[in-house]
Motif scaffolding. Structure first.
Motif, mmCIF file in Angstrom:
data_model
loop_
_atom_site.group_PDB
_atom_site.id
_atom_site.type_symbol
_atom_site.label_atom_id
_atom_site.label_comp_id
_atom_site.label_asym_id
_atom_site.label_seq_id
_atom_site.Cartn_x
_atom_site.Cartn_y
_atom_site.Cartn_z
ATOM 1 N N ASP A 111 0.835 -1.206 0.000
ATOM 2 C CA ASP A 111 0.000 0.000 0.000
ATOM 3 C C ASP A 111 0.867 1.253 0.000
ATOM 4 O O ASP A 111 0.584 2.231 -0.707
ATOM 5 C CB ASP A 111 -0.925 0.013 1.222
ATOM 6 C CG ASP A 111 -2.032 -1.030 1.137
ATOM 7 O OD1 ASP A 111 -2.276 -1.531 0.014
ATOM 8 O OD2 ASP A 111 -2.615 -1.362 2.177
ATOM 9 N N THR A 112 1.936 1.224 0.776
ATOM 10 C CA THR A 112 2.857 2.361 0.845
ATOM 11 C C THR A 112 3.531 2.610 -0.501
ATOM 12 O O THR A 112 3.816 3.750 -0.869
ATOM 13 C CB THR A 112 3.928 2.113 1.921
ATOM 14 O OG1 THR A 112 3.287 1.934 3.195
ATOM 15 C CG2 THR A 112 4.914 3.277 2.011
ATOM 16 N N LEU A 113 3.783 1.535 -1.244
ATOM 17 C CA LEU A 113 4.512 1.643 -2.505
ATOM 18 C C LEU A 113 3.620 2.013 -3.691
ATOM 19 O O LEU A 113 4.126 2.160 -4.801
ATOM 20 C CB LEU A 113 5.226 0.315 -2.806
ATOM 21 C CG LEU A 113 6.292 -0.098 -1.780
ATOM 22 C CD1 LEU A 113 6.932 -1.418 -2.196
ATOM 23 C CD2 LEU A 113 7.353 0.985 -1.622
ATOM 24 N N GLN A 114 2.325 2.156 -3.458
ATOM 25 C CA GLN A 114 1.439 2.571 -4.541
ATOM 26 C C GLN A 114 1.879 3.927 -5.090
ATOM 27 O O GLN A 114 2.038 4.885 -4.343
ATOM 28 C CB GLN A 114 -0.009 2.669 -4.040
ATOM 29 C CG GLN A 114 -0.644 1.335 -3.686
ATOM 30 C CD GLN A 114 -0.871 0.468 -4.910
ATOM 31 O OE1 GLN A 114 -1.136 0.963 -6.003
ATOM 32 N NE2 GLN A 114 -0.767 -0.843 -4.728
ATOM 33 N N GLY A 115 2.113 3.987 -6.372
ATOM 34 C CA GLY A 115 2.544 5.239 -6.996
ATOM 35 C C GLY A 115 4.039 5.454 -6.970
ATOM 36 O O GLY A 115 4.539 6.403 -7.579
ATOM 37 N N GLU A 116 4.790 4.575 -6.264
ATOM 38 C CA GLU A 116 6.246 4.674 -6.229
ATOM 39 C C GLU A 116 6.843 3.784 -7.329
ATOM 40 O O GLU A 116 6.282 2.771 -7.703
ATOM 41 C CB GLU A 116 6.790 4.232 -4.863
ATOM 42 C CG GLU A 116 6.268 5.038 -3.687
ATOM 43 C CD GLU A 116 6.834 6.444 -3.653
ATOM 44 O OE1 GLU A 116 7.873 6.683 -4.299
ATOM 45 O OE2 GLU A 116 6.234 7.298 -2.983
ATOM 46 N N ASP A 117 8.001 4.194 -7.813
ATOM 47 C CA ASP A 117 8.674 3.427 -8.866
ATOM 48 C C ASP A 117 9.527 2.332 -8.224
ATOM 49 O O ASP A 117 10.758 2.344 -8.276
ATOM 50 C CB ASP A 117 9.541 4.355 -9.718
ATOM 51 C CG ASP A 117 10.166 3.633 -10.904
ATOM 52 O OD1 ASP A 117 9.652 2.555 -11.277
ATOM 53 O OD2 ASP A 117 11.164 4.142 -11.453
ATOM 54 N N VAL A 118 8.849 1.377 -7.596
ATOM 55 C CA VAL A 118 9.511 0.285 -6.887
ATOM 56 C C VAL A 118 8.932 -1.040 -7.393
ATOM 57 O O VAL A 118 7.713 -1.229 -7.389
ATOM 58 C CB VAL A 118 9.320 0.391 -5.358
ATOM 59 C CG1 VAL A 118 10.011 -0.768 -4.651
ATOM 60 C CG2 VAL A 118 9.823 1.723 -4.840
ATOM 61 N N LYS A 119 9.784 -1.938 -7.810
ATOM 62 C CA LYS A 119 9.353 -3.257 -8.241
ATOM 63 C C LYS A 119 9.028 -4.104 -7.017
ATOM 64 O O LYS A 119 9.856 -4.250 -6.115
ATOM 65 C CB LYS A 119 10.462 -3.931 -9.062
ATOM 66 C CG LYS A 119 10.228 -5.410 -9.366
ATOM 67 C CD LYS A 119 9.031 -5.623 -10.274
ATOM 68 C CE LYS A 119 8.832 -7.099 -10.566
ATOM 69 N NZ LYS A 119 7.607 -7.341 -11.368
#
Length: 376
Positions: A111-119
């Motif tokens: 959820d935290t990584l939503q919208g982040e450029d993280v695989k």
């Protein structure tokens, strides 16, 4: 590899920072010159288990910087990341986790990584997981005899690979909604332990896939594919390193098979029931004192059954894990008069492991040696 946000500087410090930046740039340029003028972009990977950390390092080589967010000596079943850790993951290139309910915090990280450029890479993706059998009835009728038991007592269910050795169907009846066994113990003794929350309950699937060297090849391939997606320029390196790792895992599998074939017994007592994949792959039987998660403590009746089974079958060892020491397992050891042996679950290292520079293969071979002793 991923660009990070800069730190705002005051006017008074700008000249100093600029000078430091020039010095750092000169040093970096010199390092690049020493490496034939080529700079290797590093993939920042955050992961959750030691086995995944080791696999990612082996496959990624110099092209990865892997950080395990679970501290040395901690228990991945109950670990909760800090807010700063969540920020660090969001600023990285990849979040690599096991899945199958192993990490109760995984959903929050995603959820935290939503919208982040993280695989986000799930190591058990596409792997057929076995069902965890909640039944701890260790009566003789379960076929847990010495190594000469009949082949049909090792037969595994075609769908789940975990039909526990000719148990009667009514002993394995699970509630359709919750998947709990019909053990008849009271609700407060039930192994589901709902009050522990999501971070301690695996559900009905056994997540300890990395303990099976054959399935670990599939996990490693998932890791390799994720690294290639993040940095396709290094795909050849990742592929070559993966193939080397695959060969090592195949050799380890053969060593495990040879140990089991030579063993006199097939049953071992262990502090928590995290070794179902050895049951499926090698025909071993674990008597897990605690359930799939170490927080799933047994009922009094189940404890008595384990002790009785150990006494009836001359089991001389209780196996303890490196980062989990449940008091109830020590009770069993005392009651049986057994010696202690270690099994390493490869979830997390302890300080001794770090000092000895242990890796996946050294720890797994130590497991094979200790199992050989326990099964003699």
């Amino acid at each position: 590899m991923k660009a990070k946000a800069g730190i705002a500087c005051t006017i008074g410090l700008s000249a100093v920072l600029a000078a430091c930046g020039e010095a750092d740039q000169t040093e970096e340029t010199a390092e690049q010159d020493e490496g034939n003028g080529e700079e290797t972009e590093t993939i920042d990977v955050y992961t959750t288990l030691f086995a995944l950390e080791d696999f990612a390092n082996r496959i990624g080589g110099d092209a990865v910087n892997v950080t395990n967010i679970v501290p040395v000596g901690a228990d991945a079943h109950s670990f909760e990341p800090t807010a700063q850790t969540m920020i660090d993951i969001a600023e990285s290139d990849m979040f690599l986790y096991n899945g199958a309910g192993m990490e109760g915090f995984a959903d929050a990280v995603e959820d935290t990584l939503q919208g982040e450029d993280v695989k986000v890479a799930k190591a058990v993706e596409g792997i057929n997981l076995i069902d965890y059998d909640h039944d701890h009835d260790h009566d003789d009728e379960h076929g847990h005899d010495d190594h000469g038991h009949e082949e049909d007592e090792h037969e595994h269910d075609d769908e789940h690979g975990h039909d526990h050795h000719a148990h009667e169907e009514d002993e394995h009846a699970h509630d359709d909604e919750h998947g709990h066994d019909d053990h008849a113990h009271e609700e407060d003794e039930d192994h589901s332990h709902d009050d522990h929350g999501h971070s301690h309950d695996h559900g009905d699937e056994d997540p300890h896939v990395w303990l099976d060297p054959v399935l670990s090849i599939e996990m490693a391939e998932n890791i390799k594919e994720a690294l290639v997606e993040v940095n396709p320029e290094e795909s050849e390196t990742f592929e070559n390193n993966f193939e080397e790792l695959q060969q090592e895992l195949e050799t380890l599998h053969e060593e495990f098979e040879a140990m089991v074939e030579a063993a006199d017994k097939d049953t071992f007592i262990v502090s928590h029931a995290g070794y179902g994949y050895w049951e499926q792959r090698y025909g071993l039987n674990q008597l897990g004192i605690s359930g799939l998660s170490p927080t799933n403590e047994p009922s009094q009746k189940q404890l008595e059954e384990i002790i009785q089974y150990a006494e009836d079958h001359d089991i001389e060892y209780v196996m303890f894990e490196q980062n989990i020491t449940p008091q109830v397992a020590e009770v069993v050891q005392d009651e049986v008069g057994a010696e202690a042996l270690r099994l390493h679950n490869l979830e997390a290292l302890v300080e001794e492991d770090e000092e000895n520079e242990e890796d996946y293969f050294s720890l797994m071979r130590r497991n094979i040696e200790n199992l050989e002793t326990a099964l003699q």
